[in-house]
Design an enzyme around this catalytic site. Structure first.
Site, short mmCIF file in Angstrom:
data_model
loop_
_atom_site.label_atom_id
_atom_site.label_comp_id
_atom_site.label_asym_id
_atom_site.label_seq_id
_atom_site.Cartn_x
_atom_site.Cartn_y
_atom_site.Cartn_z
N ASP A 56 7.19 4.28 -20.15
CA ASP A 56 8.60 4.38 -20.49
C ASP A 56 8.82 5.76 -21.09
O ASP A 56 7.87 6.46 -21.44
CB ASP A 56 8.97 3.28 -21.49
CG ASP A 56 10.48 3.04 -21.52
OD1 ASP A 56 10.93 2.20 -22.30
OD2 ASP A 56 11.20 3.71 -20.76
N HIS B 104 -4.54 -16.47 -19.72
CA HIS B 104 -3.83 -17.47 -18.91
C HIS B 104 -2.37 -17.08 -18.68
O HIS B 104 -1.85 -17.16 -17.55
CB HIS B 104 -3.89 -18.85 -19.58
CG HIS B 104 -2.89 -19.79 -18.99
ND1 HIS B 104 -3.07 -20.44 -17.79
CD2 HIS B 104 -1.64 -20.13 -19.42
CE1 HIS B 104 -2.00 -21.15 -17.50
NE2 HIS B 104 -1.11 -20.98 -18.47
N CYS C 250 -8.41 -21.75 -17.74
CA CYS C 250 -8.18 -23.15 -17.37
C CYS C 250 -9.39 -23.79 -16.70
O CYS C 250 -9.55 -25.01 -16.74
CB CYS C 250 -6.96 -23.26 -16.46
SG CYS C 250 -5.44 -22.84 -17.33
N CYS D 85 -7.15 -20.28 -13.35
CA CYS D 85 -7.59 -19.05 -14.03
C CYS D 85 -8.87 -19.31 -14.82
O CYS D 85 -9.27 -20.45 -15.07
CB CYS D 85 -6.49 -18.52 -14.95
SG CYS D 85 -6.44 -19.25 -16.60
N CYS E 207 -3.59 -24.69 -12.75
CA CYS E 207 -3.96 -23.26 -12.82
C CYS E 207 -5.45 -23.11 -12.59
O CYS E 207 -6.25 -23.88 -13.13
CB CYS E 207 -3.57 -22.71 -14.20
SG CYS E 207 -3.99 -20.96 -14.41
N ASP F 114 8.77 -6.10 -16.33
CA ASP F 114 7.74 -6.03 -17.36
C ASP F 114 8.17 -6.87 -18.54
O ASP F 114 9.39 -7.03 -18.77
CB ASP F 114 7.60 -4.59 -17.87
CG ASP F 114 8.72 -4.28 -18.85
OD1 ASP F 114 9.81 -3.89 -18.40
OD2 ASP F 114 8.53 -4.52 -20.07
C1 LIG Z 1 5.18 0.00 -22.55
C2 LIG Z 1 6.61 -0.35 -22.23
C3 LIG Z 1 7.28 -1.27 -23.03
C4 LIG Z 1 8.61 -1.60 -22.74
C5 LIG Z 1 9.25 -1.02 -21.64
C6 LIG Z 1 10.71 -1.37 -21.34
C7 LIG Z 1 11.58 -0.97 -22.52
C8 LIG Z 1 13.06 -1.21 -22.26
C9 LIG Z 1 13.58 -2.50 -22.42
N1 LIG Z 1 12.95 -3.65 -22.79
C10 LIG Z 1 13.93 -4.60 -22.83
N2 LIG Z 1 15.13 -4.08 -22.44
C11 LIG Z 1 14.94 -2.76 -22.20
C12 LIG Z 1 15.83 -1.74 -21.82
C13 LIG Z 1 15.32 -0.43 -21.69
C14 LIG Z 1 16.19 0.68 -21.35
O1 LIG Z 1 17.42 0.53 -21.18
N3 LIG Z 1 15.63 1.91 -21.24
C15 LIG Z 1 14.31 2.11 -21.44
N4 LIG Z 1 13.82 3.37 -21.30
N5 LIG Z 1 13.44 1.11 -21.75
C16 LIG Z 1 13.94 -0.16 -21.89
C17 LIG Z 1 8.59 -0.10 -20.86
C18 LIG Z 1 7.26 0.24 -21.15
ZN LIG Z 2 -4.73 -20.79 -16.55
#
Ligand SMILES: Cc1ccc(CCc2c3nc[nH]c3cc3c(=O)[nH]c(N)nc23)cc1
Ligand SMILES: [Zn+2]
Length: 372
Positions: A93, A338, A312, A309, A307, A269
């Protein structure tokens, strides 16, 4: 610059699609779930276990790694892949989100964000160029533009100003990237605009007009309701080009993942699987299981009987509950393994369902078993 994206199959009855992202560190099948590794590790998991469970890409955190161990060490290590011995793709990020969610006394202006470290209070200044420079030192395969993620609720005028500045920052970051990044690194633009569809449309049009390698939907999973998230997701996703990867940031629970992939998102993520593992909760085919509860003291069945894994196949709810109850680190490890495996396996099943044009059927089947 670095990645190549191929759409292999579109589902007949939804916007879901199967694709593959080719990177210098290997291929990423999509739709995909990306485990979050904030401090150079996916908490409690070794890279061998991440590989064994089927993780295809992990996330690194620019803000945290910049503060500790710092870029001097990162450069000497030759980047995060070498530092943590992970030889598959890494996405980082841009740091803006973490500055706003973690640091003290931030001051934002046209040039960037001044903040104090949440660790020792030292003063720092992130600009779009600095963010790319740090991600270059980390040598991540996929980098994010420096953006401002506005929390919800926020008034229209502030969201408008912030979104327009984020577009100017995206241009600065892209120019710096073209000049300074390694050839195998890619950069995503991030669409903002809060809960306002006209601002989301303006952000999408102006951001996708720039030649980024992929696009993220930002500003979601920050406190809005599920209905609002789905409404903005379904409005914004079709505005992103079909031939580039789409990443919905910070998502999420199984239902948020299904809704995202159904809208045509390829990547997601979330810290959820490892975070709830550390407080004794498992994600199973039949909903969440709070295995630390006394009810499981003499339950010698696996976390999830469907599962296959490592956890499990080898351990019971009673044993894992015991470990969590006496605060043994192995408890968090077995639950993290898990939970991550469950989401990765769910994505594999989703990819298979899309290939067979039965994504919606699989979603219904999953939802009814899960208890949605
Ligand atoms: C290591 C890592 C951790 C977290 C993230 C994503 C983190 C994340 C958000 N998480 C929840 N909502 C989010 C919105 C944004 C966003 O608008 N812009 C950015 N740059 N990151 C977000 C990316 C990498
Ligand atoms: Zn499992």
């Amino acid at each position: 610059m670095g990645l190549k994206f191929e759409v292999i199959k579109k589902d007949k009855n939804s916007n879901a699609r199967v694709g593959v992202i080719h990177t210098a560190h290997g291929d990423i099948p999509t739709p995909i779930f990306m485990p979050v590794g904030t401090l150079g590790t996916v908490k409690t998991m070794s890279v061998e276990e991440l590989d064994q469970m089927g993780a295809k890409i992990i996330l690194g955190n620019t803000y945290h790694l910049y503060l500790k161990p710092g870029m001097n060490i990162m450069r000497q290590a030759g980047g995060l892949h070498k530092f943590m011995n992970w030889n598959k793709p890494i996405l980082t990020d841009s740091g803006g989100f973490q500055v706003f969610s973690l640091s003290e006394r931030r001051k934002i202006n046209e040039n960037g964000v001044e903040f104090r470290s949440h660790i020792d209070g030292s003063k720092h200044f992130f600009t779009p160029e600095k963010s790319i420079e740090i991600q270059n030192d980390i040598h991540s395969d996929i980098m994010m533009s420096f953006d401002e993620c506005v929390e919800v609720p926020a008034d229209y005028d502030y969201v408008k100003q912030s979104m327009e500045r984020t577009i100017r920052w995206a241009k600065r970051g892209l120019d710096y990237h073209k000049e300074h990044s390694y050839k195998d690194q890619s950069l995503f633009g991030i669409v903002q605009g809060g809960m306002y569809k006209d601002l989301r449309e303006k952000s999408a049009i102006e951001t996708t007009a720039m030649d980024f390698d992929g696009f993220s939907i930002g500003g979601l999973s920050v406190g809005e309701t599920k209905e609002e998230m789905i409404d903005i997701l379904n409005f914004t996703t079709p505005l992103l080009p079909e031939d580039k990867p789409r990443y919905n940031m910070g998502v999420g629970t199984p239902d948020y993942l299904f809704e995202s992939y159904q809208a045509g998102i390829d990547m997601a993520d979330c810290v959820l699987p490892t975070r709830i593992a550390r407080n004794g909760t498992a994600i199973t085919s039949h909903g969440r299981l709070v295995v630390r509860n006394a009810a499981y003291m003499d339950d010698f069945t696996p976390l999830d009987s469907e599962c296959d894994c490592y956890t499990c196949r080898n351990y019971s709810r009673a044993y894992i509950r015991h470990l969590v109850n006496v605060n043994e680190i192995l408890g968090a490890r077995l639950l993290s393994y898990h939970n991550l495996y469950f989401l990765l396996k769910m994505c594999e099943n989703i990819r298979q369902a899309i290939m067979e044009d039965r994504f919606l059927e699989y979603k219904e089947e999953f939802y009814s078993k899960y208890g949605y």
